[in-house]
Design a protein around this motif. Structure first.
Motif, PDB file in Angstrom:
ATOM      1  N   GLY A  47      56.158  23.827  32.264  1.00 55.26           N
ATOM      2  CA  GLY A  47      56.226  24.371  30.915  1.00 55.26           C
ATOM      3  C   GLY A  47      54.890  24.253  30.205  1.00 55.26           C
ATOM      4  O   GLY A  47      53.835  24.513  30.790  1.00 55.26           O
ATOM      5  N   PRO A  48      54.886  23.820  28.935  1.00 47.17           N
ATOM      6  CA  PRO A  48      53.631  23.717  28.183  1.00 47.17           C
ATOM      7  C   PRO A  48      52.859  22.434  28.453  1.00 47.17           C
ATOM      8  O   PRO A  48      51.941  22.102  27.710  1.00 47.17           O
ATOM      9  CB  PRO A  48      54.099  23.783  26.727  1.00 47.17           C
ATOM     10  CG  PRO A  48      55.446  23.139  26.757  1.00 47.17           C
ATOM     11  CD  PRO A  48      56.063  23.561  28.077  1.00 47.17           C
ATOM     12  N   GLY A  49      53.237  21.703  29.505  1.00 45.27           N
ATOM     13  CA  GLY A  49      52.429  20.563  29.935  1.00 45.27           C
ATOM     14  C   GLY A  49      52.651  19.279  29.172  1.00 45.27           C
ATOM     15  O   GLY A  49      51.790  18.399  29.184  1.00 45.27           O
ATOM     16  N   ARG A  50      53.812  19.125  28.534  1.00 47.94           N
ATOM     17  CA  ARG A  50      54.061  17.894  27.773  1.00 47.94           C
ATOM     18  C   ARG A  50      53.873  16.654  28.641  1.00 47.94           C
ATOM     19  O   ARG A  50      53.184  15.710  28.264  1.00 47.94           O
ATOM     20  CB  ARG A  50      55.499  17.888  27.228  1.00 47.94           C
ATOM     21  CG  ARG A  50      55.799  18.900  26.154  1.00 47.94           C
ATOM     22  CD  ARG A  50      57.199  18.694  25.603  1.00 47.94           C
ATOM     23  NE  ARG A  50      58.211  18.745  26.645  1.00 47.94           N
ATOM     24  CZ  ARG A  50      59.238  17.908  26.738  1.00 47.94           C
ATOM     25  NH1 ARG A  50      59.366  16.914  25.867  1.00 47.94           N
ATOM     26  NH2 ARG A  50      60.131  18.043  27.694  1.00 47.94           N
ATOM     27  N   HIS A  51      54.507  16.656  29.815  1.00 43.98           N
ATOM     28  CA  HIS A  51      54.441  15.489  30.685  1.00 43.98           C
ATOM     29  C   HIS A  51      53.179  15.511  31.540  1.00 43.98           C
ATOM     30  O   HIS A  51      52.607  14.452  31.826  1.00 43.98           O
ATOM     31  CB  HIS A  51      55.689  15.422  31.557  1.00 43.98           C
ATOM     32  CG  HIS A  51      56.948  15.276  30.763  1.00 43.98           C
ATOM     33  ND1 HIS A  51      57.786  16.337  30.517  1.00 43.98           N
ATOM     34  CD2 HIS A  51      57.476  14.201  30.114  1.00 43.98           C
ATOM     35  CE1 HIS A  51      58.804  15.916  29.775  1.00 43.98           C
ATOM     36  NE2 HIS A  51      58.640  14.638  29.510  1.00 43.98           N
ATOM     37  N   SER A  52      52.730  16.684  31.945  1.00 42.31           N
ATOM     38  CA  SER A  52      51.507  16.772  32.751  1.00 42.31           C
ATOM     39  C   SER A  52      50.346  16.076  32.066  1.00 42.31           C
ATOM     40  O   SER A  52      49.597  15.305  32.678  1.00 42.31           O
ATOM     41  CB  SER A  52      51.143  18.243  33.001  1.00 42.31           C
ATOM     42  OG  SER A  52      52.098  18.901  33.777  1.00 42.31           O
ATOM     43  N   VAL A  53      50.172  16.340  30.781  1.00 36.78           N
ATOM     44  CA  VAL A  53      49.054  15.762  30.033  1.00 36.78           C
ATOM     45  C   VAL A  53      49.177  14.245  29.961  1.00 36.78           C
ATOM     46  O   VAL A  53      48.191  13.516  30.129  1.00 36.78           O
ATOM     47  CB  VAL A  53      48.973  16.385  28.626  1.00 36.78           C
ATOM     48  CG1 VAL A  53      48.065  15.562  27.716  1.00 36.78           C
ATOM     49  CG2 VAL A  53      48.471  17.822  28.720  1.00 36.78           C
ATOM     50  N   GLU A  54      50.388  13.747  29.740  1.00 35.97           N
ATOM     51  CA  GLU A  54      50.563  12.289  29.645  1.00 35.97           C
ATOM     52  C   GLU A  54      50.338  11.608  30.989  1.00 35.97           C
ATOM     53  O   GLU A  54      49.791  10.496  31.046  1.00 35.97           O
ATOM     54  CB  GLU A  54      51.960  11.967  29.107  1.00 35.97           C
ATOM     55  CG  GLU A  54      52.186  12.410  27.676  1.00 35.97           C
ATOM     56  CD  GLU A  54      51.107  11.919  26.721  1.00 35.97           C
ATOM     57  OE1 GLU A  54      50.655  10.752  26.867  1.00 35.97           O
ATOM     58  OE2 GLU A  54      50.709  12.686  25.840  1.00 35.97           O
ATOM     59  N   PHE A  55      50.737  12.250  32.082  1.00 36.74           N
ATOM     60  CA  PHE A  55      50.446  11.684  33.403  1.00 36.74           C
ATOM     61  C   PHE A  55      48.939  11.653  33.650  1.00 36.74           C
ATOM     62  O   PHE A  55      48.414  10.684  34.200  1.00 36.74           O
ATOM     63  CB  PHE A  55      51.149  12.487  34.494  1.00 36.74           C
ATOM     64  CG  PHE A  55      52.582  12.110  34.703  1.00 36.74           C
ATOM     65  CD1 PHE A  55      52.923  10.882  35.245  1.00 36.74           C
ATOM     66  CD2 PHE A  55      53.602  12.985  34.359  1.00 36.74           C
ATOM     67  CE1 PHE A  55      54.249  10.521  35.430  1.00 36.74           C
ATOM     68  CE2 PHE A  55      54.929  12.639  34.541  1.00 36.74           C
ATOM     69  CZ  PHE A  55      55.265  11.408  35.081  1.00 36.74           C
ATOM     70  N   ALA A  56      48.252  12.708  33.238  1.00 32.31           N
ATOM     71  CA  ALA A  56      46.804  12.730  33.399  1.00 32.31           C
ATOM     72  C   ALA A  56      46.151  11.629  32.565  1.00 32.31           C
ATOM     73  O   ALA A  56      45.208  10.962  33.016  1.00 32.31           O
ATOM     74  CB  ALA A  56      46.249  14.096  33.010  1.00 32.31           C
ATOM     75  N   ARG A  57      46.642  11.412  31.364  1.00 31.60           N
ATOM     76  CA  ARG A  57      46.131  10.330  30.522  1.00 31.60           C
ATOM     77  C   ARG A  57      46.367   8.958  31.159  1.00 31.60           C
ATOM     78  O   ARG A  57      45.629   8.006  30.908  1.00 31.60           O
ATOM     79  CB  ARG A  57      46.799  10.372  29.145  1.00 31.60           C
ATOM     80  CG  ARG A  57      46.249  11.451  28.216  1.00 31.60           C
ATOM     81  CD  ARG A  57      47.071  11.539  26.950  1.00 31.60           C
ATOM     82  NE  ARG A  57      46.411  12.332  25.924  1.00 31.60           N
ATOM     83  CZ  ARG A  57      47.031  12.873  24.883  1.00 31.60           C
ATOM     84  NH1 ARG A  57      48.341  12.693  24.726  1.00 31.60           N
ATOM     85  NH2 ARG A  57      46.363  13.579  24.000  1.00 31.60           N
ATOM     86  N   SER A  58      47.409   8.881  31.990  1.00 26.49           N
ATOM     87  CA  SER A  58      47.738   7.619  32.663  1.00 26.49           C
ATOM     88  C   SER A  58      46.963   7.435  33.959  1.00 26.49           C
ATOM     89  O   SER A  58      47.189   6.452  34.669  1.00 26.49           O
ATOM     90  CB  SER A  58      49.244   7.561  32.947  1.00 26.49           C
ATOM     91  OG  SER A  58      49.996   7.607  31.748  1.00 26.49           O
ATOM     92  N   GLY A  59      46.092   8.396  34.293  1.00 27.01           N
ATOM     93  CA  GLY A  59      45.227   8.241  35.451  1.00 27.01           C
ATOM     94  C   GLY A  59      45.639   9.001  36.689  1.00 27.01           C
ATOM     95  O   GLY A  59      44.962   8.916  37.722  1.00 27.01           O
TER      96      GLY A  59
END
Length: 251
Positions: A50-62
């Protein structure tokens, strides 16, 4: 054209489906996903991102993140979200039935009832087998969806939602195919005009989803009643399945 290929659907209901509150909940949801899956890093697949809600947070987590979605509109939103967050993510426009990348991911996610779109149940199995093949030997998949048991408890045939911009959304739902599919009609009432959209998806009980995962090659499946890890029982708010490609040594 299948319903999820209709970009007007995603544009029309974007603010309703992906509200600011849902974006704000993503960091906590990702933390809970990591606790349930016991995955601390590596490569992750956000299927139907979708709009990357979880993708971005996973990326922030490394994590090294690959976000896959069919919708051009939603991927544009995902790119905007990632750019504002200052993270780098691989975005792939692809049907979930076609995406496969053998032995590439430590973690795969299917969130927000993004599993079960297809009329033919064999296509759901095909998606799960693709995910199974795309995971590394110690990889895990988490699916978060609306469970059949919960739907039976809160069932309403018709409901409406008053949106912040003054528009209304009217929901009409029907059960079909012996309680295996939900047919939905959403009517958007805005500025004196109305638009109708229909879609369907399969609803799984906990047992049905677990059997599907095991039939797709996963060796160990746990069910939860929400991302907070409560049992899948009377207090369940969602159906969450954590499936592992190989069984834990102490299982």
């Amino acid at each position: 054209m299948e319903w999820f290929e209709n970009e007007d659907f995603w544009r029309s209901f974007y603010g309703y489906m992906f509200s600011a509150e849902r974006f704000a909940a993503a960091p906590d949801e990702v933390a809970r996903i990591l606790a349930l899956t016991k995955c601390s890093g590596g490569n992750m697949l956000d299927l139907c991102c979708g709009p990357g809600r979880h993708s971005v947070e996973f990326a922030r987590s490394g994590f090294q993140v690959t976000g896959v979605d069919k919708s051009t509109f939603l991927l544009e939103k995902a790119r905007e979200h990632a750019s504002k967050a200052g993270v780098s993510i691989e975005w792939v426009q692809e049907d979930m039935r076609n995406f496969i990348r053998p032995e590439s991911f430590d973690l795969a996610c299917s969130m927000f009832t993004s599993f079960g779109y297809f009329t033919d149940p064999e296509e759901d199995l095909h998606v799960l087998r693709n995910i199974h093949q795309s995971l590394k030997d110690n990889g895990a998949l988490i699916i978060e969806t609306l469970g059949k048991e919960m739907l039976a408890r809160v069932w309403q045939k018709t409901m409406s939602t008053d949106m912040a911009d003054g528009s209304w959304i009217v929901h009409r739902t029907q059960l079909r195919d012996d309680w295996t599919r939900v047919h939905c009609q959403w009517t958007l009432l805005k500025d004196g005009h109305s638009r109708d959209f229909t879609f369907e998806h399969t609803i799984y009980s906990g047992r049905e989803l677990k059997e599907r995962l095991l039939a797709s090659g996963f060796k160990h499946v746990q069910l939860f009643g929400g991302l907070q890890g409560i049992p899948y029982g009377l207090e369940a708010v969602r159906l969450v399945a954590v499936a592992r490609k190989t069984a834990p040594v102490n299982s």
